[in-house]
Motif scaffolding. Structure first.
Motif: not given
Length: 461
Positions: A130, A10, A128, A88-90
């Motif tokens: 996480k 991510t 998106r 995908d990121y956080r």
């Protein structure tokens, strides 16, 4: 917008206030810090910068929280879900409440695409998020589903959402919840709910009273009542065309109580939940009710019609009288009721009314805690004489034109006597312009605050 939990790679999002930017840049790899400085990133509120890694791909994201009070809204970060490249990121740092930030992320990505070519599929790959270990995923997803469901209903035009279709949406919710469900219409409605019948009789789409019940009958009784005027022409007191343009949203109260009900059911709160929705279309025809007509109500009070465009309080009156008959612990009604509320508080802050000071304090505290704005206005009884009628027990509008939202609340109060607590919310259910986490169009208002207050009162959470 929220990917399944997993261990895949991510990309870090670092939120930073302007005052903390220098320290953050000093902590980054030299190349990343040099790039950020060269790009002129100053952490202005809502600004972002995609920082490349050494190989040229995306390394991380910087998100500006601005100065001072700019950083107060946890929904500011909701801008990112539609601005970032697919992936995908956080959240890595700078986010005070990850649950609210994740909610803002998901709600900021909402688009009503039912009538667009390509439909609900969207525009392809998306950014998106996480979730971190502190986020209750099930509760977050319940809130997202409830709020997007409210938005979908409010955004749907009246040609596809009349009383029958609103009843079908409620029936679908009841089916998924395992709730009992019935709809009254025709002679059953006319005999017991004359005000609902009067408002709906001008349309060829028959009025209905939707009645949904869920939960253990021995638990505290919580009843939600939502105004379900699927379109409001104003009736014979017809609205100007500019005022009629948004009247597909006049069932926003019904949409919001369905969203709140979904959250209550998903959380399995220990209450006996009832949802009542008077679903009508206020149309113009030879059968339409008229100014100066007088109708009985379910409660027995006679009502003189001072204005056919004050129809929402009429259908709510019969539904509230029914709700009150079983003396529930709490009645909540929600309605897009008055323009006066918008004049007083604008589109973002719905007023609420109640005689229960304890619940008012609980709801105000919940509103602040979950960042779902509400503001208490008074049930000012010295204004009650404005509702007097010379030929009936009450008029449906006040004389003089003042305090329109308070007058509407005082009218509704006449139909609630036995409930332990009653609270009325005069909502807008609409975003006139886009904001972070809140695209323009239909909106859920007050339901996260109400859920938090109800949960605390009856589940001790």
């Amino acid at each position: 917008m929220l990917p399944a939990d997993g261990s895949g790679p991510t990309l870090a999002i670092r939120a930073v206030a302007a005052a903390d930017l220098a320290a953050l840049l000093d902590s980054l790899p030299p190349a990343a810090a040099t790039f950020a400085r060269a790009s002129g990133f100053e952490a202005a509120a809502g600004s972002h910068l995609v920082v490349p890694e050494a190989s040229g791909g995306i390394g991380s994201v910087l998100f500006g929280l601005g100065k001072g009070s700019d950083a107060a809204s946890p929904f500011l970060i909701g801008k990112l879900s539609t601005l970032l490249p697919a992936g995908d990121y956080r959240f890595e740092s700078g986010v005070a409440d990850e649950t609210l930030a994740a909610l803002a992320w998901a709600l900021g990505a909402y688009r009503f695409r039912r009538y667009k070519r390509g439909g609900e599929g969207g525009d392809g790959p998306v950014a998106r998020l996480k979730l971190g270990p502190t986020v209750d995923r099930a509760r977050l997803e319940s809130q997202i589903a409830a709020i997007t469901g409210v938005r979908d209903l409010v955004n749907t035009p009246a040609n596809d959402l009349g009383p029958a279709e609103l009843a079908a949406a409620a029936a679908e919710m009841a089916g998924s919840a395992g709730a009992s469900f019935r709809v009254l219409a025709g002679d059953d409605l006319a005999a017991g709910f004359p005000l609902i019948q009067a408002v709906g009789q001008g349309s060829d789409r028959a009025p209905r009273l939707i009645d949904l019940v869920w939960g253990d009958p021995d638990h505290p009784k919580v009843t939600l009542v939502g105004k379900g005027v699927c379109f409001d022409t104003g009736g014979l007191d017809i609205k100007p065309d500019t005022n009629m343009l948004l009247m597909k949203k006049d069932m926003g109260g019904a949409a919001n109580v369905l969203g709140l009900a979904r959250m209550i059911v998903d959380a399995r709160l220990p209450v006996r939940l009832r949802v009542l929705i008077p679903a009508v279309e206020n149309a113009i025809s030879g059968r339409a009710f008229r100014p100066s007509d007088v109708f009985p109500s379910r409660k027995g009070l006679t009502v003189e019609i001072g204005n056919t465009d004050a129809e929402g309080r009429l259908v709510l009156a019969d539904a509230l009288a029914l709700a009150d008959e079983e003396a529930p612990d709490l009645i909540v009604d929600m309605a897009t009721l008055t323009g006066a509320a918008r004049v007083a508080l604008g589109p973002d802050v719905p007023p609420f009314y109640t005689d229960d000071d304890g619940f008012a304090a609980e709801l105000a505290a919940a509103s602040a805690a979950v960042h779902d704005p509400l503001w208490r206005l008074p049930l000012w009884m010295p204004y009650a004489p404005m509702l007097e009628s010379k030929i009936a027990d009450t008029n449906n509008i006040g004389s003089g034109g003042f305090a329109g939202s308070i007058i509407a609340a005082l009218f509704l109060k006449k139909f609630v006597e036995r409930a332990r607590t009653w609270v009325h919310l005069d909502i807008y259910a609409w975003n006139p312009s886009p904001k972070p986490g809140r695209p323009d169009g239909g909106e859920a208002q007050g339901i996260r605050a109400l859920f938090a207050a109800i949960e605390k009162r009856y589940a001790g959470a």
